[in-house]
Design a protein around this motif. Structure first.
Motif, PDB file in Angstrom:
ATOM      1  N   ARG A 166      36.501  32.815  36.565  1.00 31.45           N
ATOM      2  CA  ARG A 166      37.850  32.316  36.833  1.00 31.45           C
ATOM      3  C   ARG A 166      38.170  31.145  35.918  1.00 31.45           C
ATOM      4  O   ARG A 166      37.283  30.427  35.459  1.00 31.45           O
ATOM      5  CB  ARG A 166      37.949  31.851  38.280  1.00 31.45           C
ATOM      6  CG  ARG A 166      38.169  32.978  39.263  1.00 31.45           C
ATOM      7  CD  ARG A 166      37.978  32.535  40.699  1.00 31.45           C
ATOM      8  NE  ARG A 166      38.588  31.263  41.007  1.00 31.45           N
ATOM      9  CZ  ARG A 166      39.455  31.064  42.006  1.00 31.45           C
ATOM     10  NH1 ARG A 166      39.827  32.086  42.747  1.00 31.45           N
ATOM     11  NH2 ARG A 166      39.925  29.872  42.260  1.00 31.45           N
ATOM     12  N   ALA A 167      39.442  30.953  35.676  1.00 35.73           N
ATOM     13  CA  ALA A 167      39.859  29.869  34.780  1.00 35.73           C
ATOM     14  C   ALA A 167      39.416  28.508  35.290  1.00 35.73           C
ATOM     15  O   ALA A 167      39.205  27.584  34.498  1.00 35.73           O
ATOM     16  CB  ALA A 167      41.375  29.903  34.603  1.00 35.73           C
ATOM     17  N   ASP A 168      39.254  28.371  36.618  1.00 38.43           N
ATOM     18  CA  ASP A 168      38.847  27.084  37.183  1.00 38.43           C
ATOM     19  C   ASP A 168      37.360  27.033  37.531  1.00 38.43           C
ATOM     20  O   ASP A 168      36.927  26.180  38.298  1.00 38.43           O
ATOM     21  CB  ASP A 168      39.673  26.755  38.424  1.00 38.43           C
ATOM     22  CG  ASP A 168      39.519  27.815  39.528  1.00 38.43           C
ATOM     23  OD1 ASP A 168      38.817  28.826  39.304  1.00 38.43           O
ATOM     24  OD2 ASP A 168      40.103  27.629  40.611  1.00 38.43           O
ATOM     25  N   ALA A 169      36.567  27.931  36.963  1.00 41.40           N
ATOM     26  CA  ALA A 169      35.123  27.962  37.226  1.00 41.40           C
ATOM     27  C   ALA A 169      34.457  26.688  36.713  1.00 41.40           C
ATOM     28  O   ALA A 169      34.956  26.053  35.765  1.00 41.40           O
ATOM     29  CB  ALA A 169      34.494  29.175  36.566  1.00 41.40           C
ATOM     30  N   PRO A 170      33.306  26.302  37.296  1.00 36.75           N
ATOM     31  CA  PRO A 170      32.667  25.034  36.929  1.00 36.75           C
ATOM     32  C   PRO A 170      31.845  25.095  35.643  1.00 36.75           C
ATOM     33  O   PRO A 170      31.080  24.167  35.381  1.00 36.75           O
ATOM     34  CB  PRO A 170      31.756  24.767  38.135  1.00 36.75           C
ATOM     35  CG  PRO A 170      31.404  26.121  38.637  1.00 36.75           C
ATOM     36  CD  PRO A 170      32.626  26.958  38.424  1.00 36.75           C
TER      37      PRO A 170
ATOM     38  N   THR B  42      22.729  30.630  44.368  1.00 35.55           N
ATOM     39  CA  THR B  42      23.028  32.060  44.336  1.00 35.55           C
ATOM     40  C   THR B  42      24.479  32.267  43.906  1.00 35.55           C
ATOM     41  O   THR B  42      25.384  31.618  44.425  1.00 35.55           O
ATOM     42  CB  THR B  42      22.815  32.691  45.722  1.00 35.55           C
ATOM     43  OG1 THR B  42      21.444  32.531  46.099  1.00 35.55           O
ATOM     44  CG2 THR B  42      23.156  34.168  45.704  1.00 35.55           C
ATOM     45  N   THR B  43      24.674  33.128  42.953  1.00 40.75           N
ATOM     46  CA  THR B  43      26.026  33.494  42.535  1.00 40.75           C
ATOM     47  C   THR B  43      26.224  34.990  42.721  1.00 40.75           C
ATOM     48  O   THR B  43      25.267  35.750  42.914  1.00 40.75           O
ATOM     49  CB  THR B  43      26.295  33.113  41.067  1.00 40.75           C
ATOM     50  OG1 THR B  43      25.381  33.834  40.217  1.00 40.75           O
ATOM     51  CG2 THR B  43      26.148  31.624  40.848  1.00 40.75           C
ATOM     52  N   ARG B  44      27.481  35.405  42.635  1.00 39.85           N
ATOM     53  CA  ARG B  44      27.820  36.807  42.854  1.00 39.85           C
ATOM     54  C   ARG B  44      28.519  37.378  41.617  1.00 39.85           C
ATOM     55  O   ARG B  44      29.398  36.741  41.047  1.00 39.85           O
ATOM     56  CB  ARG B  44      28.762  36.939  44.057  1.00 39.85           C
ATOM     57  CG  ARG B  44      28.192  36.440  45.384  1.00 39.85           C
ATOM     58  CD  ARG B  44      29.310  36.110  46.352  1.00 39.85           C
ATOM     59  NE  ARG B  44      30.171  35.050  45.821  1.00 39.85           N
ATOM     60  CZ  ARG B  44      31.303  34.654  46.385  1.00 39.85           C
ATOM     61  NH1 ARG B  44      31.744  35.247  47.481  1.00 39.85           N
ATOM     62  NH2 ARG B  44      32.026  33.683  45.838  1.00 39.85           N
ATOM     63  N   THR B  45      28.101  38.570  41.236  1.00 35.05           N
ATOM     64  CA  THR B  45      28.811  39.325  40.216  1.00 35.05           C
ATOM     65  C   THR B  45      29.134  40.678  40.817  1.00 35.05           C
ATOM     66  O   THR B  45      28.773  40.955  41.971  1.00 35.05           O
ATOM     67  CB  THR B  45      27.998  39.439  38.924  1.00 35.05           C
ATOM     68  OG1 THR B  45      28.826  40.009  37.890  1.00 35.05           O
ATOM     69  CG2 THR B  45      26.756  40.309  39.104  1.00 35.05           C
TER      70      THR B  45
ATOM     71  N   ALA C 139      38.609  40.891  42.471  1.00 38.69           N
ATOM     72  CA  ALA C 139      37.608  40.166  43.257  1.00 38.69           C
ATOM     73  C   ALA C 139      37.266  38.829  42.617  1.00 38.69           C
ATOM     74  O   ALA C 139      37.072  37.821  43.305  1.00 38.69           O
ATOM     75  CB  ALA C 139      36.349  41.014  43.415  1.00 38.69           C
ATOM     76  N   LEU C 140      37.198  38.816  41.288  1.00 39.01           N
ATOM     77  CA  LEU C 140      36.877  37.575  40.581  1.00 39.01           C
ATOM     78  C   LEU C 140      38.018  36.563  40.720  1.00 39.01           C
ATOM     79  O   LEU C 140      37.800  35.379  41.019  1.00 39.01           O
ATOM     80  CB  LEU C 140      36.593  37.890  39.111  1.00 39.01           C
ATOM     81  CG  LEU C 140      36.175  36.729  38.210  1.00 39.01           C
ATOM     82  CD1 LEU C 140      35.004  35.959  38.795  1.00 39.01           C
ATOM     83  CD2 LEU C 140      35.830  37.251  36.814  1.00 39.01           C
ATOM     84  N   ILE C 141      39.233  37.016  40.518  1.00 38.10           N
ATOM     85  CA  ILE C 141      40.390  36.131  40.625  1.00 38.10           C
ATOM     86  C   ILE C 141      40.523  35.576  42.044  1.00 38.10           C
ATOM     87  O   ILE C 141      40.869  34.410  42.239  1.00 38.10           O
ATOM     88  CB  ILE C 141      41.667  36.880  40.197  1.00 38.10           C
ATOM     89  CG1 ILE C 141      41.624  37.177  38.689  1.00 38.10           C
ATOM     90  CG2 ILE C 141      42.915  36.079  40.542  1.00 38.10           C
ATOM     91  CD1 ILE C 141      42.652  38.181  38.218  1.00 38.10           C
ATOM     92  N   GLU C 142      40.199  36.404  43.041  1.00 39.13           N
ATOM     93  CA  GLU C 142      40.320  35.977  44.438  1.00 39.13           C
ATOM     94  C   GLU C 142      39.110  35.190  44.933  1.00 39.13           C
ATOM     95  O   GLU C 142      39.110  34.723  46.071  1.00 39.13           O
ATOM     96  CB  GLU C 142      40.545  37.201  45.326  1.00 39.13           C
ATOM     97  CG  GLU C 142      41.883  37.893  45.071  1.00 39.13           C
ATOM     98  CD  GLU C 142      42.072  39.143  45.909  1.00 39.13           C
ATOM     99  OE1 GLU C 142      41.088  39.587  46.551  1.00 39.13           O
ATOM    100  OE2 GLU C 142      43.194  39.681  45.920  1.00 39.13           O
ATOM    101  N   GLY C 143      38.071  35.080  44.097  1.00 39.09           N
ATOM    102  CA  GLY C 143      36.917  34.276  44.470  1.00 39.09           C
ATOM    103  C   GLY C 143      35.854  34.993  45.279  1.00 39.09           C
ATOM    104  O   GLY C 143      34.932  34.355  45.799  1.00 39.09           O
TER     105      GLY C 143
END
Length: 297
Positions: free
Chosen positions: A105-109, A124-127, A165-169
């Motif tokens: 996402r554009a606001d990812a850390p 843990t992250t999700r793809t 899904a990515l845009i919605e988090g």
């Protein structure tokens, strides 16, 4: 030619890359005039690859139907133990090679690939992707292994649904080709972090490779055309020449440039041999991931 109308089957849903290629193919065909028949798009993307293959197998010897194709024509039969594989159809031509980009996402850390690689093992992250054993899944496994991270894989309803899904988090990062991610990057909702290639690639030449951040995960995707079984030599030669002519047009080259793809034209028996080598590669890697239902030959 036995029919004045040709069906160009599109094996992926709207919002995925196959319809983009199909539109570019028709634009190139209109420019070069290599086949004067009318062409109509036939969507068969609800079950990508499988529905297109099922349509082709029902039209043996028909010179008025072709389909877009990608590795899902190999992955789906392997993962499901299907008897219908590319060997029962007529591989016509590989057209391009494509590259995957890692996006968030554009606001990812993660401001860059280095920050992504450093941060990934800390939590843990999700793809995600639209099926287990797909390219998105294999790349997710490779990135998790390369970073020593715990990565959860989320199955989405379709390839375009990955980006929703990515845009919605609902997932944190994803891997996709330019044709899929460009609209979201241009809209400012997604940001490209790295390219999964040995070198930097268009259309994001300023984006580093993941290898530059210490994780050498690379993958090249092919795209091509598949025909029904039992095509005559003359029918196959016609499609080889049509495909060759299309790949020389300005419209086609513009499609390649916009989507950061490269010419990979390989017709006929060369494409068939290439697919057999790809079958062996997917069978090995899907087997290593424990995803094959039975032994596949």
């Amino acid at each position: 030619m036995s029919s004045s109308v040709v069906d160009l089957v599109v094996h992926g849903p709207p919002g995925s890359a196959p319809p983009v290629m199909a539109d570019a193919f028709l634009a190139g065909l209109a420019e070069c005039g290599a086949d004067e028949r009318s062409f109509r798009l036939v969507p068969r993307g609800d079950d990508p690859g499988v529905h297109a293959m099922e349509l082709l197998i029902e039209r043996p010897g028909d010179g008025a139907v072709i389909s877009t194709c990608t590795p899902v024509f190999l992955q789906a039969p392997l993962l499901r133990g299907m008897s219908l594989t590319h060997r029962r159809l007529t591989p016509l031509a590989r057209l391009v090679t494509d590259h995957f980009f890692l996006v968030a996402r554009a606001d990812a850390p993660w401001p860059d690939a280095g920050a992504f690689v450093a941060d990934l093992p800390r939590r843990t992250t999700r793809t995600g992707g639209y099926f287990l054993g797909g390219i998105n899944h294999l790349l997710g496994l490779a990135i998790a292994d390369g970073t020593g991270a715990d990565v959860e894989f989320v199955v989405t309803a379709s390839e375009p649904a990955v980006w929703t899904a990515l845009i919605e988090g609902r997932i944190d990062w994803g891997c996709g080709v330019a044709a899929e991610i460009l609209p979201h990057v241009e809209a400012g909702t997604l940001r490209v972090i790295a390219v999964l290639s040995a070198e930097r690639q268009q259309p994001f030449p300023e984006i580093p490779t993941l290898a530059e951040a210490g994780v050498p995960v690379t993958f090249h995707l092919w795209r091509g055309l598949m025909g029904p079984p039992a095509l005559t030599g003359a029918q196959q030669a016609h499609w080889h020449e049509v495909a060759r002519a299309v790949t020389q047009t300005k419209a086609w080259k513009g499609y390649l440039d916009r989507n950061g793809q490269r010419d990979g034209f390989l017709p006929g028996s060369g494409f068939s041999d290439f697919l057999d080598s790809e079958w062996a590669w997917y069978r090995r890697h899907l087997g290593q991931a424990g995803l094959l239902p039975t032994a596949n030959g």
